[in-house]
Design an enzyme around this catalytic site. Structure first.
Site, PDB file in Angstrom:
ATOM      1  N   GLU A   1      18.786  28.961  75.595  1.00  0.00           N
ATOM      2  CA  GLU A   1      17.978  30.056  76.143  1.00  0.00           C
ATOM      3  C   GLU A   1      17.344  29.647  77.465  1.00  0.00           C
ATOM      4  OE1 GLU A   1      15.012  30.875  73.170  1.00  0.00           O
ATOM      5  OE2 GLU A   1      13.765  29.158  73.737  1.00  0.00           O
TER       6      GLU A   1
ATOM      7  N   ASP B   1       6.649  29.820  79.033  1.00  0.00           N
ATOM      8  CA  ASP B   1       7.703  30.410  79.855  1.00  0.00           C
ATOM      9  C   ASP B   1       7.246  30.645  81.306  1.00  0.00           C
ATOM     10  OD1 ASP B   1       8.857  30.603  77.291  1.00  0.00           O
ATOM     11  OD2 ASP B   1       8.116  32.653  77.054  1.00  0.00           O
TER      12      ASP B   1
END
Length: 335
Positions: free
Chosen positions: A208, A34
């Site tokens: 997401e 991420d």
């Protein structure tokens, strides 16, 4: 003759050193899921998931992360609603202050919510980070992966959330903010997993990691689809029409195909959960993302941060190409 040969050898060594200095290879770090960066005043401020804290890197070039200055800006105390599973932090400079957003729980995934820290210091590596609390709309549903952006002088938050209270589908939501820590509107759902390439994940389907992307006056959202535990993790695209309100879901169109996905040929699997940045001179667009080096590695700690330059079609759609193989020398961002 020996003198000439020595001179040639030295020249070749210098040319090789120069080539090495002006290029880089992926991955940028051995691991780090991420990845996110924010550029300000000549420095990139980088974060990735560490699971138990928010760690911040500061560097002139993201290609130098391994030697960059780093500091832990926040480590939550035990036994509260945001003590564990600290996911996808990102640090942004908004309205004159630094803010750090992250998702966290008290120990169960169903408890994931978004939280924010604030720091008034000009340099986020110094000063005091204050816990501002939870960032939520009125529903207070499961939420992760927030990104905050400004559009026509208004702040908006986009994130991945559940419609209800059951872990069966993650959707992309948007809401307006009155300040960097307060949502001021109802949440609006912009995207659900609907195409087959968005649904690989067995019982749970996933949209997401939304990230706002601007190209001139055009606004887009790039998001990750399918379960990160699969090799089918990929990037999708939502485009705003430019008319009406960002909170009108009818003004958003989904691209029918993924824009970035696994490359078996290049041995890069499950690329996703990206962010974007400009080169220091502002002339190049780059994508920062994580990926796996082998199939089947899923969502574990082996995901590593990578970056590569991208271009645009005449219609203003980003062209990410294929994820570049490890060890391939790429030219560093232009300065």
């Amino acid at each position: 003759m020996r003198t000439i040969l020595l001179a040639l050898t030295l020249m070749q060594a210098m040319l090789f050193a120069h080539a090495q200095d002006s290029t880089f290879t992926n991955p940028l770090l051995p691991s780090g899921a991420d990845p996110y960066s924010f550029y300000k005043d000549g420095f990139y401020y980088y974060t990735h998931t560490t699971a138990n804290s928010v760690v911040l890197w500061k560097t002139r070039s993201l290609t130098d992360l391994q030697s960059a200055q780093r500091t832990t800006i926040y480590k939550p105390t035990e036994n509260n609603a945001w003590s564990k599973d600290v996911w996808a932090p990102q640090v942004q400079f908004l309205r004159g202050k630094w803010y750090a957003y992250f998702a966290a729980t008290g120990g169960k995934n169903s408890q994931h919510r978004m939280y924010v820290l604030e720091n008034p210091s000009p340099d986020p590596m110094t000063g005091t980070w204050t816990f501002k609390g939870q960032v939520t709309d009125a529903t207070n549903k499961w939420a992760i992966d927030a990104d905050i952006f400004e559009y026509k002088k208004e702040l908006y938050m986009i994130w991945s959330g559940w419609e209800g209270d059951v872990d069966k589908q993650q959707d992309i939501y948007i809401a307006k903010m009155k300040n960097p820590w307060t949502i001021s509107s109802e949440r609006v759902r912009l995207s659900v997993p609907e195409h087959e390439w968005e649904k690989s994940g067995q019982k749970v389907t996933v949209n997401e990691g939304p990230q706002a992307l601007f190209h001139g006056k055009k606004l887009m959202i790039v998001y990750s689809a399918s379960g990160c535990w699969t090799d089918h993790y990929a990037l999708g695209l939502l485009r705003f029409s430019g008319k009406g309100s960002l909170l009108d879901s009818a003004q958003w169109t989904k691209h029918p195909e993924p824009l970035f996905k696994t490359s078996v040929a290049n041995k890069v699997w499950a690329p996703g959960h990206n962010s974007f940045f400009k080169s220091p001179d502002g002339k190049e667009d780059w994508i920062l993302y994580h990926a796996n080096s082998l199939p089947g590695w899923g969502c574990g700690g082996k995901r590593s941060p990578r970056m590569q330059r991208f271009t645009w079609t005449k219609d203003g759609i980003p062209v990410f190409g294929e994820p570049v193989a490890e060890g391939v020398r790429l030219k560093k961002p232009s300065e």
